[in-house]
Enzyme design. Structure first.
Site, PDB file in Angstrom:
ATOM      1  N   HIS A 155       0.849  -1.064  -0.165  1.00 58.16           N
ATOM      2  CA  HIS A 155       0.341   0.193   0.246  1.00 58.16           C
ATOM      3  C   HIS A 155       0.936   1.043   0.169  1.00 58.16           C
ATOM      4  CE1 HIS A 155      -4.177  -1.388   0.813  1.00 58.16           C
ATOM      5  NE2 HIS A 155      -2.681  -2.744   1.236  1.00 58.16           N
ATOM      6  N   ASP A 363       3.354   9.337  -0.639  1.00 58.55           N
ATOM      7  CA  ASP A 363       1.993   8.739  -0.189  1.00 58.55           C
ATOM      8  C   ASP A 363       2.339   7.521  -1.087  1.00 58.55           C
ATOM      9  OD1 ASP A 363      -0.251   7.983   1.290  1.00 58.55           O
ATOM     10  OD2 ASP A 363      -0.541  10.557   1.805  1.00 58.55           O
TER      11      ASP A 363
END
Ligand code: GDG
Length: 458
Positions: A155, A363
């Site tokens: 992720h 991110d």
């Protein structure tokens, strides 16, 4: 279809209407709800003794949870996961604190996860492990004789070779990752970084189709950008129109424009730079003074890790400083809420905001960027101001106002553009982004990963 067994470090059993904060929980829950299956991982509890796996059945999902021992919580979770892998993968090596003891704990816990998972498995189960806590899980499952298909999705970003090699155990860890059958990443940048690590770290060349062999084991790596449940998000935002919290928020703004940020309190999210960029907005574009409010929601996470204490302090200071400098009797420029809210309220806040400010320094994806877009009123949508260093920028750059979070004046300028943007341009940009979100939602993410895992390498 085979049964799906999702493994993640942390299990989030939903209680009532609450979904715990964190992108992985939101994504995995939406994916599992569709066809059901098992969600296996850490219960969030720390026990002095080695306890049995706890099973909870809810709807079509079986939650199977194991506790951690106190020393494993310290050395595996706070230690190797959150003080080595997290900073390394987010390009923050200055926060990395490696020790051999923690690396051993990481492997011990991955072995424990594998050992307690084996009795729950059926022969044709598809096992889908998630995130950096479980890089070594496939290795331990294979040692225990498990031959099921094993998939892994990361992720968070995968770091460049130059960074990865600074990890003392990089070679062993990379070899373990390569024991999965399929490894998925959020963006092409992550995939290329992984290929380079495999090439330079293990001396293995990757084929054009993303397939390669480490030893005799064929594996494949691919990009699967994570999406959101667009319909559920939109309808939560619409429903929130009637909520008293949203009415209170809108009433309190007194027609001022709202800029909103929602992030776990984490140094990767670039919150301090964001506060300082907002201060630059008020300095450089004084017409916004008294005419806008910046609301930052930042629920605490990883309270036991030292680097997080520091960022909490810095943010409190910065918010106090900016409010002290610009506030008036009836206006505070920043509202900083250091706590979590339920999902309905959050989606309502996103809908109420004229600007969604999403400026992480790094991110993997950033689901809040996507949620912000999905929450907007189609007749009067707000503008997303998005960091070029968020994975979401790879999909949303045509509709969002793109900024580099390290360039404070540039972020201030992006905010100015967003706050002044005419309605027709806002609608045009919003439609472009919605098309992307609908095309690649949480369902298609799950289906494309699981289908690829099922089919490979037949
Ligand atoms: C990791 C990767 C990747 C936030 N505050 C509350 C709350 N949230 C929800 C948001 C959003 C989720 O948590 C956060 O997701 P992000 O993607 O923004 O960030 P991470 O937690 O760091 O997630 C990230 C993601 O995994 C998925 O692959 O995108 O890059 O770092 O859904 O709305 N939810 C509730 N209360 C809160 O106070 N209920």
């Amino acid at each position: 279809m085979s049964r799906l067994v999702v493994v993640s470090n942390r299990i989030a059993v939903p209680t009532g209407r609450q979904t715990p904060p964190g992108g992985l929980a939101v994504a995995v829950l939406a994916a599992l709800k569709e066809y059901g299956g098992i969600w296996y991982g850490w219960s969030g509890e720390v026990s002095q003794l080695d306890t049995d796996t706890k099973i909870v059945n809810k709807g079509n999902i079986t939650y199977a949870m194991v506790d951690l021992l106190p020393e494993d919580h310290d050395d595996y979770y706070n230690g190797f996961c959150n003080s080595v892998l997290w900073p390394l993968c987010h390009y923050r090596p200055q926060f990395m604190e490696f020790s051999r003891k923690e690396w051993e704990a990481y492997n011990r816990v991955n072995e424990m996860f594998a050992r307690k998972l084996v009795p729950l498995l059926q022969p044709d189960d598809l096992i889908w492990a998630h995130d950096y806590h479980l890089f070594s899980l496939a290795h331990h499952l294979r040692l225990m004789g498990v031959t099921n298909r094993l998939g892994f999705f990361l992720h968070i970003p995968f770091p460049a070779w130059g960074l990865w090699r600074s990890l003392p155990c990089y070679e062993e860890l990379l070899t373990f990752v390569c024991e999965y059958d399929l490894v998925g990443f959020q963006t092409n940048d992550d995939l290329i970084a992984f290929y380079n690590c495999v090439k330079y770290g293990l001396g293995v060349d990757v084929g054009n189709d993303g397939a390669f062999k480490v030893g005799k084991h064929p594996m494949r790596a691919q990009v699967f950008p994570i999406g959101i449940d667009v319909q559920a998000t939109t309808s939560a935002a619409r429903k929130s129109r009637r909520s008293s919290t949203r009415k209170r928020l809108i009433g309190s703004l007194r027609r001022r424009k709202l800029i909103v940020g929602i992030d776990r309190l984490d140094y990767s999210k670039g919150l301090l730079s964001r506060f300082l960029a907002y201060e630059r907005l008020l300095e450089l574009y004084p017409h916004h003074r008294r005419n806008c409010v910046f609301l930052q929601v930042a629920p605490e996470s990883r309270k036991d890790v030292e680097a997080y204490d520091e960022i909490r302090r810095e943010l409190e200071e910065a918010a106090g400083h900016i409010n002290g400098r610009f506030a008036d009797f009836d206006w505070a420029p920043i509202r900083y809420l250091n706590r979590g809210f339920n999902r309905g309220i959050l989606m309502g806040i996103l809908r109420a905001a004229q600007v969604g400010l999403v400026t992480p320094l790094r991110d993997g994806m950033n689901l809040v960027a996507k949620e912000y877009v999905a929450c907007q009123d189609p007749r009067n949508p707000g503008v997303l101001v998005l960091s070029s260093l968020a994975g979401a920028s790879r999909e949303l750059s045509d509709g969002a106002v793109m900024v580099n979070p390290f360039d404070l004046d540039g972020v201030a300028e992006g905010l100015e553009v967003a706050l002044q943007m005419p309605l027709d341009e806002r609608i045009h940009r919003w439609r472009i982004m919605m098309k992307v979100l609908r095309h690649n939602d949480i369902r298609s993410w799950r289906i494309s990963f699981v289908t690829t895992l099922q089919q490979w390498p037949t």
